[in-house]
Design a protein around this motif. Structure first.
Motif, mmCIF file in Angstrom:
data_model
loop_
_atom_site.group_PDB
_atom_site.id
_atom_site.type_symbol
_atom_site.label_atom_id
_atom_site.label_comp_id
_atom_site.label_asym_id
_atom_site.label_seq_id
_atom_site.Cartn_x
_atom_site.Cartn_y
_atom_site.Cartn_z
ATOM 1 N N ARG A 1 -1.399 43.759 117.462
ATOM 2 C CA ARG A 1 -0.932 44.828 116.583
ATOM 3 C C ARG A 1 -1.203 44.517 115.112
ATOM 4 O O ARG A 1 -1.054 45.383 114.262
ATOM 5 C CB ARG A 1 0.547 45.099 116.801
ATOM 6 C CG ARG A 1 0.802 45.616 118.208
ATOM 7 C CD ARG A 1 2.027 46.438 118.386
ATOM 8 N NE ARG A 1 2.316 47.487 117.468
ATOM 9 C CZ ARG A 1 1.877 48.751 117.575
ATOM 10 N NH1 ARG A 1 1.085 49.087 118.549
ATOM 11 N NH2 ARG A 1 2.253 49.652 116.704
ATOM 12 N N ASN B 1 3.868 51.380 113.314
ATOM 13 C CA ASN B 1 4.789 51.806 114.366
ATOM 14 C C ASN B 1 5.099 53.284 114.182
ATOM 15 O O ASN B 1 4.909 53.840 113.104
ATOM 16 C CB ASN B 1 6.094 51.003 114.301
ATOM 17 C CG ASN B 1 5.884 49.546 114.635
ATOM 18 O OD1 ASN B 1 5.099 49.211 115.521
ATOM 19 N ND2 ASN B 1 6.566 48.668 113.935
ATOM 20 N N ALA C 1 0.545 56.021 114.832
ATOM 21 C CA ALA C 1 0.243 54.606 115.048
ATOM 22 C C ALA C 1 -1.221 54.296 114.754
ATOM 23 O O ALA C 1 -1.922 53.715 115.561
ATOM 24 C CB ALA C 1 0.611 54.216 116.467
#
Length: 114
Positions: free
Chosen positions: A35, A57, A61
């Protein structure tokens, strides 16, 4: 030889907060399943900048560049409407260039390096 990864005309958000990174080029920075990741870019003066690519988040995204991006933008005098070009070289390193538009009668006729 270098491959162009990003060629983007900057928005106000890109300049003031974070650079939106095109999703199709995400794999060149983030390993599968990650991520966020840090990566280094070299500017036209040979200065090394540490950027952070992360997937935000929430509902939107999409990937963004943070880290030293704002410091870089300030140092280069980047403004909305300028263009940023990032290349990835065969050895894996990245280089970055900022270009400003040269306009004639309101139309961009070329981009010049900042």
């Amino acid at each position: 030889m270098a491959a162009e990864v990003v060629n983007k005309v900057l928005t106000e958000t890109d300049v003031q907060h974070r650079l939106s990174w095109p999703t199709p080029h995400l794999g060149q920075i983030l390993p599968p399943g990650a991520r966020e990741a840090y990566f280094e870019v070299v500017d036209n003066c040979g200065h090394l900048w540490l950027f952070k690519c992360k997937i935000r988040n929430g509902k939107y995204a999409k990937p963004v560049i943070t880290g030293r991006w704002r410091d870089f933008a300030r140092a280069k005098g980047v403004m909305r409407g300028y263009k940023v070009v990032i290349w990835q070289h065969q050895d894996g390193h990245f280089s970055i260039q900022v270009q400003k538009p040269f306009r004639l009668f309101g139309k961009v006729i070329e981009w010049t390096e900042v």
